[in-house]
Design an enzyme around this catalytic site. Structure first.
Site, mmCIF file in Angstrom:
data_model
loop_
_atom_site.group_PDB
_atom_site.id
_atom_site.type_symbol
_atom_site.label_atom_id
_atom_site.label_comp_id
_atom_site.label_asym_id
_atom_site.label_seq_id
_atom_site.Cartn_x
_atom_site.Cartn_y
_atom_site.Cartn_z
ATOM 1 N N CYS A 123 26.294 49.575 60.092
ATOM 2 C CA CYS A 123 25.449 50.695 59.684
ATOM 3 C C CYS A 123 24.002 50.485 60.139
ATOM 4 O O CYS A 123 23.605 49.402 60.556
ATOM 5 C CB CYS A 123 25.539 50.899 58.178
ATOM 6 S SG CYS A 123 25.048 52.564 57.635
ATOM 7 N N SER A 473 16.690 60.886 59.995
ATOM 8 C CA SER A 473 17.933 60.325 60.489
ATOM 9 C C SER A 473 17.991 60.496 62.000
ATOM 10 O O SER A 473 17.380 61.409 62.566
ATOM 11 C CB SER A 473 19.114 61.051 59.848
ATOM 12 O OG SER A 473 20.303 60.843 60.583
#
Length: 558
Positions: A123, A473
């Site tokens: 991640c 993001s």
């Protein structure tokens, strides 16, 4: 030179008999104490698809290191899921986890005097966290990326997790119904691996490959494909070779390597988070790097790849047409890479790319030809102005409207902004301001994927602007500006914006400006008081006390 030059401190001599006694209990035999001890930092967890398939990769690396003559020892480190925590209070812990990961790896490797380290992560924060640690440690090091997720499919189109975020905005705008929202949700994430577009995970895996601390071609492999496990095994072999050669992380993490990484990020159309993370890794490596270096490189590098979020393809598509090595070969041929930069294999970048074709395959349009790029210049621009005296980061490609001057819609938290978007209270021409979400003010500098995706889903992506002292993001696109510094919590000008004030975002002149007279701003500044901390104790409180400005990488060890 001894292969166990660090670990012999705990394995050699009569006085280390108790140390050896404990090591015997975890599998060491008489013949193992002369071998280099190799740490395997394993971020496996079932918290997120990004990390759910890491353990088999770590085990392949363990077997390869043993076969190559090393003595592997595994230990865990944490992850949090950006995608699952997105839009909630939990997202404040995401950037914090980067520091926890770095600190944990540094702590174990130095406490146990390990001779080398292989870090396995998936991640978003696993990668920069691990690289910060490798840079601090300066031992032989390699990173193994867990791999990208394969795209989901629905109604003839590829899906990623961003498809689900945007579907929320479409549902709120009434353009899709609940059944369609559910079908996108069901199909967006079909298996293990990190988010599939050129979002932060794939951006950072590509940057690490360009830096030279992971194997060529490994950054775009799918998590569930056999080649990913083979790459993990080969990484273990290469690391043992690096230990024998005395090839350490900082020999690779040079100024030239960071410039190579920035060039590659620009050519791929990568995430704004790359700016924050590369600054932090360079700080750990004691390599001078500033946000202005990103702007200087941006103007020289075309965007070559048509990748999501603003483009059409995902990382597995890029992999099928040559991956990052193909892009790097094109950049090298154009004189934009330092070909003499060293990699963990012992080869230079130029040697690594020697057998890669000069041009991408015919009949595909994932990687554009050099003479027909997607954009002539890079996409991550550094804007300045009275709203961002230390600078801020804007992703300026994939947008139709490059300038906007409009009234400020001011929100002191992400949730307030998302509520207004979903309630239809934002109109074309507005400039949304989300503040007190910076490194100190959040704390933790949350990503704003929920509101930016809701804007896209509502059909306002080319009609409104958004600025924040938080982050975005890698899945975000549109006329958005993040990392605004100084942040609101320390009295940056973004804290002085009033509802309805005129704000200008200009991607062409690199300007972020609050159109309010200086004397009025001085009056507002004199009256401003910092808000009380919402987190008096715990990890967020510690982080807020230590963290630097986003313009310096939001590091905690200045």
């Amino acid at each position: 030179m001894a292969e166990n030059r660090r670990s012999k401190l705990i394995t050699e001599g009569p006085q280390r008999s108790p140390n050896r006694a404990m090591l015997r209990a975890v599998g060491f035999g008489d013949e193992d104490f002369q071998k280099p001890i190799v740490g395997i930092s394993n971020a496996h967890s079932t918290l997120t698809p990004c990390n759910a398939a890491l353990d088999p990769l770590a085990q392949r690396a363990v077997a390869a290191i043993k076969a190559a003559g090393g003595m592997p020892q595994t230990f865990g480190t944490i992850t949090v899921s950006d995608g699952i925590s997105m839009g909630t209070e939990g997202m404040k812990f995401s950037l914090v986890s980067r520091e926890v990961i770095a600190d944990s790896i540094e702590t174990v490797v130095n406490a146990q005097r390990m001779d080398g380290i292989l870090a396995v992560g998936g991640c978003d924060k696993n990668m920069p966290g691990a690289l910060i640690a490798l840079a601090r440690l300066d031992v032989p090091s390699i990173f193994v990326y867990g791999g990208t997720i394969k795209p989901g499919h629905h109604d003839g189109r590829d899906l990623t997790i961003v498809s689900a975020f945007e579907a929320v905005g479409q549902y709120s705008a009434g353009t899709i119904d609940g059944n369609e929202l559910l079908e996108v949700e069901r199909r967006a994430c079909p298996g293990a691996g990190s988010c599939g577009g050129m979002y932060t995970a794939n951006t950072m895996s590509s940057a690490i490959e360009a830096l030279g601390l992971s194997l060529p071609g490994s950054s775009t492999m799918a998590a569930e494909d056999a080649e990913k496990a083979e790459s993990a095994a080969r990484s273990g072999e290469v690391l043992v070779e690096a230990i024998r050669a005395g090839r350490t992380a900082r020999q690779i993490l040079t100024r030239e390597a960071f410039e190579n990484a920035i060039v590659v990020v620009m050519a791929l159309g990568g995430s704004t988070n790359a700016v924050l993370h590369l600054l932090a890794i360079a700080h750990a490596a004691e390599v001078p790097l500033t946000i202005d270096d990103f702007e200087a490189i941006r103007t020289k590098v075309p965007v070559l790849c048509d990748l999501k979020p603003s483009g059409h393809y995902v990382a597995t598509d890029l992999h099928q047409v040559g991956g990052v090595p193909q892009v790097m070969k094109m950049l090298l041929k154009a004189g934009l890479l330092h070909g003499d930069a060293l990699t963990i294999t012992g080869q230079t970048i130029a040697e690594t790319l020697a057998d890669v074709p000069d041009a991408p395959p015919e009949g595909q349009d994932v990687i554009r030809p050099w003479d027909a790029p997607l954009y002539a210049q890079g996409h991550l621009a550094i804007l300045r102005g009275n709203l961002a005296e230390e600078g801020c980061v804007a992703k300026i490609t994939g947008i139709k409207q490059r300038q906007i001057t409009g009234p400020a819609r001011v929100f002191d938290a992400e949730e307030q902004c998302l509520e207004a978007i979903l309630a239809g209270k934002i109109v074309a021409g507005d400039v949304l301001v989300i503040r007190y979400e910076g490194p100190k003010g959040g704390p933790g500098m949350r990503e704003m994927l929920a509101p930016t995706s809701a804007i896209i889903g509502a059909g306002l992506g080319d009609a409104v602007g958004l600025i924040t002292d938080g982050r975005f993001s890698g899945g975000t696109y549109g006329l958005v500006v993040g990392h605004v510094a100084p942040e609101a919590a320390v009295g940056g000008t973004i804290a002085l914006v009033h509802e309805g004030d005129s704000i200008t975002i200009d991607a062409d002149t690199l300007l972020l400006q609050l159109n309010v007279a200086d004397d009025e701003l001085a009056r507002r500044r004199a009256a401003w008081q910092p808000p009380a901390s919402r987190y008096p104790r715990g990890v967020l409180a510690k982080y807020a006390r230590l963290v630097s400005s986003a313009s310096l990488g939001a590091v905690t060890d200045l």
